[in-house]
Design a protein around this motif. Structure first.
Motif, PDB file in Angstrom:
ATOM      1  N   THR A  27      -3.670-150.142 -88.450  1.00  0.00           N
ATOM      2  CA  THR A  27      -4.958-149.480 -88.269  1.00  0.00           C
ATOM      3  C   THR A  27      -5.955-150.485 -87.727  1.00  0.00           C
ATOM      4  O   THR A  27      -6.011-151.630 -88.172  1.00  0.00           O
ATOM      5  CB  THR A  27      -5.460-148.906 -89.604  1.00  0.00           C
ATOM      6  N   LEU A  28      -6.746-150.062 -86.746  1.00  0.00           N
ATOM      7  CA  LEU A  28      -7.721-150.939 -86.124  1.00  0.00           C
ATOM      8  C   LEU A  28      -9.100-150.744 -86.753  1.00  0.00           C
ATOM      9  O   LEU A  28      -9.481-149.626 -87.125  1.00  0.00           O
ATOM     10  CB  LEU A  28      -7.809-150.649 -84.629  1.00  0.00           C
ATOM     11  N   MET A  29      -9.839-151.830 -86.858  1.00  0.00           N
ATOM     12  CA  MET A  29     -11.203-151.744 -87.391  1.00  0.00           C
ATOM     13  C   MET A  29     -12.033-150.792 -86.538  1.00  0.00           C
ATOM     14  O   MET A  29     -11.993-150.845 -85.302  1.00  0.00           O
ATOM     15  CB  MET A  29     -11.841-153.136 -87.411  1.00  0.00           C
ATOM     16  N   PHE A  30     -12.761-149.909 -87.193  1.00  0.00           N
ATOM     17  CA  PHE A  30     -13.541-148.877 -86.523  1.00  0.00           C
ATOM     18  C   PHE A  30     -12.652-148.056 -85.587  1.00  0.00           C
ATOM     19  O   PHE A  30     -13.100-147.551 -84.560  1.00  0.00           O
ATOM     20  CB  PHE A  30     -14.721-149.464 -85.753  1.00  0.00           C
ATOM     21  N   ASN A  31     -11.371-147.915 -85.953  1.00  0.00           N
ATOM     22  CA  ASN A  31     -10.411-147.128 -85.180  1.00  0.00           C
ATOM     23  C   ASN A  31     -10.269-147.627 -83.747  1.00  0.00           C
ATOM     24  O   ASN A  31      -9.947-146.865 -82.836  1.00  0.00           O
ATOM     25  CB  ASN A  31     -10.816-145.647 -85.178  1.00  0.00           C
ATOM     26  N   GLY A  32     -10.523-148.925 -83.532  1.00  0.00           N
ATOM     27  CA  GLY A  32     -10.403-149.507 -82.208  1.00  0.00           C
ATOM     28  C   GLY A  32     -11.690-149.543 -81.420  1.00  0.00           C
ATOM     29  O   GLY A  32     -11.719-150.068 -80.303  1.00  0.00           O
ATOM     30  N   TYR A  33     -12.771-149.016 -81.969  1.00  0.00           N
ATOM     31  CA  TYR A  33     -14.049-148.974 -81.262  1.00  0.00           C
ATOM     32  C   TYR A  33     -15.026-150.026 -81.787  1.00  0.00           C
ATOM     33  O   TYR A  33     -16.244-149.867 -81.658  1.00  0.00           O
ATOM     34  CB  TYR A  33     -14.656-147.567 -81.367  1.00  0.00           C
ATOM     35  N   GLU A  34     -14.496-151.086 -82.345  1.00  0.00           N
ATOM     36  CA  GLU A  34     -15.343-152.125 -82.930  1.00  0.00           C
ATOM     37  C   GLU A  34     -16.347-152.717 -81.940  1.00  0.00           C
ATOM     38  O   GLU A  34     -17.526-152.889 -82.291  1.00  0.00           O
ATOM     39  CB  GLU A  34     -14.483-153.224 -83.539  1.00  0.00           C
ATOM     40  N   PRO A  35     -15.944-153.042 -80.700  1.00  0.00           N
ATOM     41  CA  PRO A  35     -16.933-153.618 -79.780  1.00  0.00           C
ATOM     42  C   PRO A  35     -18.128-152.709 -79.534  1.00  0.00           C
ATOM     43  O   PRO A  35     -19.245-153.182 -79.316  1.00  0.00           O
ATOM     44  CB  PRO A  35     -16.121-153.835 -78.492  1.00  0.00           C
ATOM     45  N   GLU A  36     -17.898-151.408 -79.559  1.00  0.00           N
ATOM     46  CA  GLU A  36     -18.980-150.465 -79.269  1.00  0.00           C
ATOM     47  C   GLU A  36     -19.883-150.185 -80.464  1.00  0.00           C
ATOM     48  O   GLU A  36     -21.082-149.933 -80.278  1.00  0.00           O
ATOM     49  CB  GLU A  36     -18.394-149.132 -78.772  1.00  0.00           C
ATOM     50  N   VAL A  37     -19.348-150.188 -81.684  1.00  0.00           N
ATOM     51  CA  VAL A  37     -20.133-149.681 -82.813  1.00  0.00           C
ATOM     52  C   VAL A  37     -20.413-150.685 -83.921  1.00  0.00           C
ATOM     53  O   VAL A  37     -21.229-150.398 -84.811  1.00  0.00           O
ATOM     54  CB  VAL A  37     -19.448-148.438 -83.438  1.00  0.00           C
ATOM     55  N   ALA A  38     -19.797-151.850 -83.905  1.00  0.00           N
ATOM     56  CA  ALA A  38     -19.991-152.800 -85.011  1.00  0.00           C
ATOM     57  C   ALA A  38     -21.456-153.168 -85.188  1.00  0.00           C
ATOM     58  O   ALA A  38     -21.925-153.387 -86.314  1.00  0.00           O
ATOM     59  CB  ALA A  38     -19.144-154.050 -84.784  1.00  0.00           C
ATOM     60  N   GLY A  39     -22.194-153.203 -84.090  1.00  0.00           N
ATOM     61  CA  GLY A  39     -23.603-153.559 -84.173  1.00  0.00           C
ATOM     62  C   GLY A  39     -24.444-152.602 -84.989  1.00  0.00           C
ATOM     63  O   GLY A  39     -25.527-152.970 -85.463  1.00  0.00           O
ATOM     64  N   LEU A  40     -23.949-151.375 -85.177  1.00  0.00           N
ATOM     65  CA  LEU A  40     -24.697-150.402 -85.981  1.00  0.00           C
ATOM     66  C   LEU A  40     -24.756-150.803 -87.453  1.00  0.00           C
ATOM     67  O   LEU A  40     -25.606-150.298 -88.197  1.00  0.00           O
ATOM     68  CB  LEU A  40     -24.047-149.017 -85.871  1.00  0.00           C
ATOM     69  N   TYR A  41     -23.834-151.678 -87.884  1.00  0.00           N
ATOM     70  CA  TYR A  41     -23.680-151.932 -89.313  1.00  0.00           C
ATOM     71  C   TYR A  41     -23.879-153.403 -89.666  1.00  0.00           C
ATOM     72  O   TYR A  41     -23.396-153.874 -90.698  1.00  0.00           O
ATOM     73  CB  TYR A  41     -22.294-151.459 -89.761  1.00  0.00           C
ATOM     74  N   GLN A  42     -24.598-154.128 -88.835  1.00  0.00           N
ATOM     75  CA  GLN A  42     -24.871-155.529 -89.125  1.00  0.00           C
ATOM     76  C   GLN A  42     -25.634-155.659 -90.440  1.00  0.00           C
ATOM     77  O   GLN A  42     -26.597-154.948 -90.692  1.00  0.00           O
ATOM     78  CB  GLN A  42     -25.680-156.159 -87.991  1.00  0.00           C
ATOM     79  N   GLY A  43     -25.154-156.570 -91.295  1.00  0.00           N
ATOM     80  CA  GLY A  43     -25.813-156.803 -92.574  1.00  0.00           C
ATOM     81  C   GLY A  43     -25.357-155.896 -93.686  1.00  0.00           C
ATOM     82  O   GLY A  43     -25.753-156.068 -94.838  1.00  0.00           O
ATOM     83  N   MET A  44     -24.518-154.887 -93.370  1.00  0.00           N
ATOM     84  CA  MET A  44     -24.021-153.969 -94.394  1.00  0.00           C
ATOM     85  C   MET A  44     -22.712-154.476 -94.976  1.00  0.00           C
ATOM     86  O   MET A  44     -21.902-155.095 -94.295  1.00  0.00           O
ATOM     87  CB  MET A  44     -23.805-152.569 -93.809  1.00  0.00           C
ATOM     88  N   ASP A  45     -22.502-154.228 -96.256  1.00  0.00           N
ATOM     89  CA  ASP A  45     -21.241-154.505 -96.900  1.00  0.00           C
ATOM     90  C   ASP A  45     -20.324-153.320 -96.652  1.00  0.00           C
ATOM     91  O   ASP A  45     -20.428-152.291 -97.326  1.00  0.00           O
ATOM     92  CB  ASP A  45     -21.441-154.732 -98.407  1.00  0.00           C
TER      93      ASP A  45
END
Length: 317
Positions: free
Chosen positions: A294-312
């Motif tokens: 399984t890929l982090m964020f279902n493989g869309y990590e580059p596109e969406v990881a920034g939405l959750y900066q600072g979150m656990d």
């Protein structure tokens, strides 16, 4: 100089997905022959559905990135829709005669001017396109699906939310006479889901009206459903009748029932197990005896990881 193609992190190997040939050949046949889209809807008869906007054009930004597609019969014949049944393989039969047209979407809450709109009129206004997305169920199976729809951000812009709006609440239909699953008092009907406003405005968030270049079959959430590909599938609510902009995080069906198992955010995360099973691997539909990571964020990590900066992210399973 030899050019080496480096696969993207969300790409699947050819051996793990069904060939695209069946999909593209069938679509060309439909265009050439003029056969009714409704008459050939896969996996279950679409008797009435939103038909505006077809055939669609494939958005090149979301095309051919996965090496193939899940077999259409699996996409339209193996899915959860508890309003009808908890048995995935019986949904198509039980939903077959369900009337989904006319269908009106209500948009209200913290917006400049609340409104109601027919889904066909909405599609004619906003247009639809096709995108191929990975789909990951919380039950640890996955698919690769060509959805047809429009970016949710377009509808958010049309709604013109007020500055204090921070979340979007989605509500599904409630029709006990047509859907036998409503007889169960175990679930807090109607089905409700929610997104943070910036998630709803992200380009990947899609309001879906079709699949495989045809209107959505009833069992897949006709005539209007949500698709948020970096989240587990239960976030992608089906058969939406209301979209409400709110200040506070809205209640959602699965989070209300089992908050330890189904968080509000529900981002695909292989490092965080469901309390009853691991999420580190998944079983692609059609290859049930194989597992892939399984890929982090279902493989869309580059596109969406920034939405959750600072979150656990472990906290928001």
């Amino acid at each position: 100089m030899t050019m080496i193609k480096v696969p993207k992190r969300w790409e699947l190997p050819e051996s793990e997905v069904t060939s695209e040939d069946v999909f593209w050949n069938r679509r060309q046949f439909l265009k050439a022959s003029g056969v009714s889209l409704l008459a050939l809807a896969g996996g279950g008869t679409v008797t009435e559905a939103a038909t505006a906007g077809f055939p669609t054009a494939l958005n090149p930004q979301y095309a051919n990135d996965f090496g193939g597609l899940t077999e259409e019969a699996l996409v339209t014949g193996y899915n959860n829709f508890y309003e009808f049944t908890t048995d995935k393989e019986d949904v198509a039969d039980l939903a077959k005669g369900w009337k989904t047209e006319p269908w009106t979407l209500k948009v209200d809450g913290l917006v400049r001017e609340p409104f109601e709109v027919d889904v066909n009129d909405l599609v004619r206004e906003l247009g639809i396109e096709q995108r191929i997305y990975r789909f990951r169920c919380v039950e640890a199976w996955s698919m690769v699906v060509p959805w047809d729809g429009f970016p949710l951000a377009k509808l958010v812009a049309k709604a013109d939310p007020l500055p204090e709006a921070r979340y979007v609440r989605f509500v599904s239909f409630m029709d006990p006479q047509q859907a036998p699953g409503f007889s169960s008092s175990y679930y807090p009907w109607p089905y409700q889901e929610g997104l943070r406003l910036d998630e709803a405005q992200h380009d990947l968030s899609l309001m879906v009206t079709g699949v495989y270049g045809k209107p959505l079959p009833n069992q897949n959430g006709a005539p209007l459903r949500l698709m948020v590909p970096w989240k587990y599938g239960f976030k992608s609510i089906k058969s939406i009748v209301r979209m409400e902009f709110v200040k506070d995080m809205p209640e959602t069906l699965w989070n209300t029932m089992a908050p330890r198992e189904y968080g509000f955010y529900a981002n695909v995360n292989p490092q965080v197990s469901h309390p009853r099973w691991s999420q580190a691997q998944e079983r692609p539909a059609g290859t049930w005896f194989k597992k892939i990571p399984t890929l982090m964020f279902n493989g869309y990590e580059p596109e969406v990881a920034g939405l959750y900066q600072g979150m656990d992210l472990r906290r928001w399973y």
